[in-house]
Write a protein that holds these residues in place. Structure first.
Motif, PDB file in Angstrom:
ATOM      1  N   THR A   1      -0.871  12.870  41.077  1.00  0.00           N
ATOM      2  CA  THR A   1       0.984  12.677  40.213  1.00  0.00           C
ATOM      3  C   THR A   1       1.083  11.427  38.959  1.00  0.00           C
ATOM      4  O   THR A   1       0.487  10.177  39.650  1.00  0.00           O
ATOM      5  CB  THR A   1       2.068  12.437  41.438  1.00  0.00           C
TER       6      THR A   1
ATOM      7  N   ASP B   1       3.123   7.848  37.892  1.00  0.00           N
ATOM      8  CA  ASP B   1       3.245   6.710  38.980  1.00  0.00           C
ATOM      9  C   ASP B   1       4.095   5.766  38.201  1.00  0.00           C
ATOM     10  O   ASP B   1       4.343   6.296  37.100  1.00  0.00           O
ATOM     11  CB  ASP B   1       1.476   5.402  38.961  1.00  0.00           C
ATOM     12  N   SER B   2       4.329   4.622  38.428  1.00  0.00           N
ATOM     13  CA  SER B   2       5.812   3.807  37.902  1.00  0.00           C
ATOM     14  C   SER B   2       5.004   3.594  36.308  1.00  0.00           C
ATOM     15  O   SER B   2       6.305   3.002  35.716  1.00  0.00           O
ATOM     16  CB  SER B   2       5.725   2.857  38.833  1.00  0.00           C
TER      17      SER B   2
ATOM     18  N   ALA C   1       9.334  10.814  34.990  1.00  0.00           N
ATOM     19  CA  ALA C   1       9.643  11.072  35.861  1.00  0.00           C
ATOM     20  C   ALA C   1      10.456  12.575  36.272  1.00  0.00           C
ATOM     21  O   ALA C   1      10.629  13.269  37.677  1.00  0.00           O
ATOM     22  CB  ALA C   1       9.732   9.577  37.079  1.00  0.00           C
ATOM     23  N   THR C   2      11.689  12.638  35.597  1.00  0.00           N
ATOM     24  CA  THR C   2      11.714  13.410  35.551  1.00  0.00           C
ATOM     25  C   THR C   2      11.358  14.866  34.999  1.00  0.00           C
ATOM     26  O   THR C   2      12.843  15.819  34.771  1.00  0.00           O
ATOM     27  CB  THR C   2      13.487  12.990  35.320  1.00  0.00           C
TER      28      THR C   2
ATOM     29  N   ASP D   1       9.566  17.750  33.731  1.00  0.00           N
ATOM     30  CA  ASP D   1       8.484  19.338  34.278  1.00  0.00           C
ATOM     31  C   ASP D   1       7.375  19.359  33.497  1.00  0.00           C
ATOM     32  O   ASP D   1       6.667  18.614  32.703  1.00  0.00           O
ATOM     33  CB  ASP D   1       8.857  20.933  34.886  1.00  0.00           C
TER      34      ASP D   1
ATOM     35  N   SER E   1       2.356  22.161  36.738  1.00  0.00           N
ATOM     36  CA  SER E   1       3.577  22.344  37.823  1.00  0.00           C
ATOM     37  C   SER E   1       2.835  21.666  39.644  1.00  0.00           C
ATOM     38  O   SER E   1       2.148  23.087  39.778  1.00  0.00           O
ATOM     39  CB  SER E   1       4.521  23.277  37.784  1.00  0.00           C
TER      40      SER E   1
ATOM     41  N   TYR F   1      -2.864  15.582  35.700  1.00  0.00           N
ATOM     42  CA  TYR F   1      -2.466  15.613  37.122  1.00  0.00           C
ATOM     43  C   TYR F   1      -0.437  16.282  37.425  1.00  0.00           C
ATOM     44  O   TYR F   1      -0.141  17.560  36.269  1.00  0.00           O
ATOM     45  CB  TYR F   1      -1.674  14.253  36.236  1.00  0.00           C
ATOM     46  N   THR F   2      -0.209  16.212  38.635  1.00  0.00           N
ATOM     47  CA  THR F   2       0.893  17.098  38.733  1.00  0.00           C
ATOM     48  C   THR F   2       2.171  16.741  38.231  1.00  0.00           C
ATOM     49  O   THR F   2       2.778  15.683  39.036  1.00  0.00           O
ATOM     50  CB  THR F   2       0.859  17.209  40.306  1.00  0.00           C
TER      51      THR F   2
ATOM     52  N   ASN G   1       5.925  16.002  38.671  1.00  0.00           N
ATOM     53  CA  ASN G   1       7.021  15.178  39.745  1.00  0.00           C
ATOM     54  C   ASN G   1       8.069  16.064  39.845  1.00  0.00           C
ATOM     55  O   ASN G   1       8.559  16.799  40.794  1.00  0.00           O
ATOM     56  CB  ASN G   1       7.522  14.463  39.876  1.00  0.00           C
TER      57      ASN G   1
END
Length: 435
Positions: free
Chosen positions: A6, A8-9, A16-17, A19, A70, A431-432, A434
């Motif tokens: 997933t 990361d920062s 992060a928001t 899809d 997703s 990557y999935t 968030n």
């Protein structure tokens, strides 16, 4: 699904928001650098040669950016793989498929077969299994790609990419040792021969070198050999003065029919060598006629497949049917709805998208042995470099062994099928999202 990370920062705050579809269209902060890839590829003593060969022969082997799926898409892919494995384990399925297969496919060597590859297209609210392969290449290349992850590569804490790559490599070695035991051997696995026709000129020869070094690090001697250099003698398979224990099979002669493969075929049928993957695995999983059976509800019911499992298969595999003469007029009329594939095809060779089909190619299809699969358009990834096209296609590949997902990767490309010749394209991390 295993081994999908997933963000990361270190990605941009807005990522992060978003899809998966939004990230594939707008996230450009997660690609590996060329320097990090070079360092990852030089992780072992074959590194300098591997790096030079990739730069010279296949510079588009690694994509500039990852792709995103997703959580729902990940779950559906895992669920479909489980449903297919459930069906293929049925004695009724095996009897039905093997009845029309070449005699060599009915030989059961005990081993399961390494590197099954389930290839998917994903949509906003759907997935579609495009095909299953039994000698899927690229797993070690994807380990290198994971090792090269950094910063916005969405692999989490520092060093996690290297840890995941190491875990995959350990799982690969364990898989070959499991095949050795399933082949009825009780002594330690000491020698592996990696076979392909004219291996040094194969496109993925750099990965063969990586396998040789991986095995060497685990005290397994590995040779890269054209199968015509093997000999069947005194009840053993030989390469020079070395008795071969196990053969890692990268051939696309799935039934070992070529004259140059006779020694390997004879040793395999005599159970004198563990061959993986093998003809039985291809017949049970990868023959594209199986996709027609897996999307035939009445046939599945007759085989005893449970209602819930049938629903998963029909929802997750685009309808596929055999190209038959009595259906030629209908299939030609509706050709824009279909992708035509040879039943023993691989790598997109001799496959045709219906809307690109010529009369001459159509005749080749009718004269050959083909299936027609309902088209599910591949998803898109926005390119992220000056040399990459604005829009790239991608598919998702899940590498499995013993019905379990080992790794999930993407292949990014332009054209009718994946090709590893698109600037900005190649293998990509998955990557999935968030959101």
């Amino acid at each position: 699904m295993q081994d999908i990370a997933t963000p990361d920062s270190s990605c941009e705050p807005g990522c992060a928001t978003q899809d998966a579809a939004q990230l594939n269209a707008s996230c450009f902060c997660a690609g590996p650098s060329a320097a990090a890839l070079a360092e990852a590829l030089q992780n072992d003593s074959a590194g300098p040669e591997v790096l030079a060969l990739i730069s010279e022969r296949c510079p588009h082997l690694f994509a500039a950016l990852p792709v995103f799926v997703s959580p729902e898409q990940s779950a559906r892919m895992a669920q479909l793989i489980g449903a297919i494995e459930e069906v293929i384990a049925l004695p009724a399925w095996q009897a039905a498929v093997l009845a029309d297969a070449p005699a060599i496919a009915r030989h059961d060597p005990g081993a399961r077969g390494v590197f099954y590859g389930y290839d998917f297209h994903v949509g906003e609210d759907a997935i579609g299994l495009i095909e299953i392969n039994t000698n899927a290449g690229g797993a070690l290349l994807n380990a290198a790609l994971a090792r090269a992850g950094h910063g916005g590569s969405a692999i989490g804490e520092a060093g996690n990419g290297a840890a995941r790559a190491l875990a995959l490599e350990e799982a690969i070695v364990d898989m070959f040792r499991a095949e050795w035991r399933l082949g009825g051997r009780t002594t330690p696995l000491r020698t592996i021969v990696i076979v392909d026709d004219d291996p040094e000129n194969q496109y993925l020869y750099p990965e063969f070198l990586m396998f040789r070094q991986l095995f060497a690090r685990h005290d397994i001697e590995a040779l890269i050999v054209d199968p015509s250099m093997l000999r069947w003698e005194a009840g053993s398979l030989w390469r020079g003065d070395l008795i071969v224990d196990l053969v890692y099979n990268r051939l696309t002669d799935f039934m070992l029919e070529a004259p140059g493969h006779a020694a390997l075929r004879d040793a395999y049928l005599a159970c004198a060598v563990v061959l993986t993957p093998h003809p039985r695995a291809h017949a049970l999983y990868a023959d594209k006629r199986n996709l027609a059976l897996l999307t035939d509800d009445a046939h599945l019911a007759a085989l005893g497949v449970a209602d819930e499992t049938r629903a998963i298969l029909l929802r997750g595999i685009p309808h596929t049917e055999l190209v038959r003469a009595d259906q030629a007029e209908r299939l030609w009329r509706t050709r824009r709805e279909w992708f035509f594939k040879p039943v023993a095809g691989y790598g997109g060779r001799a496959a045709y998208r219906g809307d690109k089909l010529t009369k001459r190619a159509w005749q080749d299809i009718l004269d050959g042995d083909y299936v027609a699969q309902a088209i599910m358009a591949p998803p898109a990834r926005t390119g992220g470099s000056a040399e990459a096209p604005d829009q790239l296609k991608f598919d998702i590949r899940s590498y499995t062994y013993d019905a379990k997902v080992q790794w999930t990767a993407a292949r990014v490309y332009q054209g009718q099928t994946t090709n590893f010749r698109t600037p900005g394209g190649g293998f990509a991390m998955v990557y999935t999202a968030n959101a």
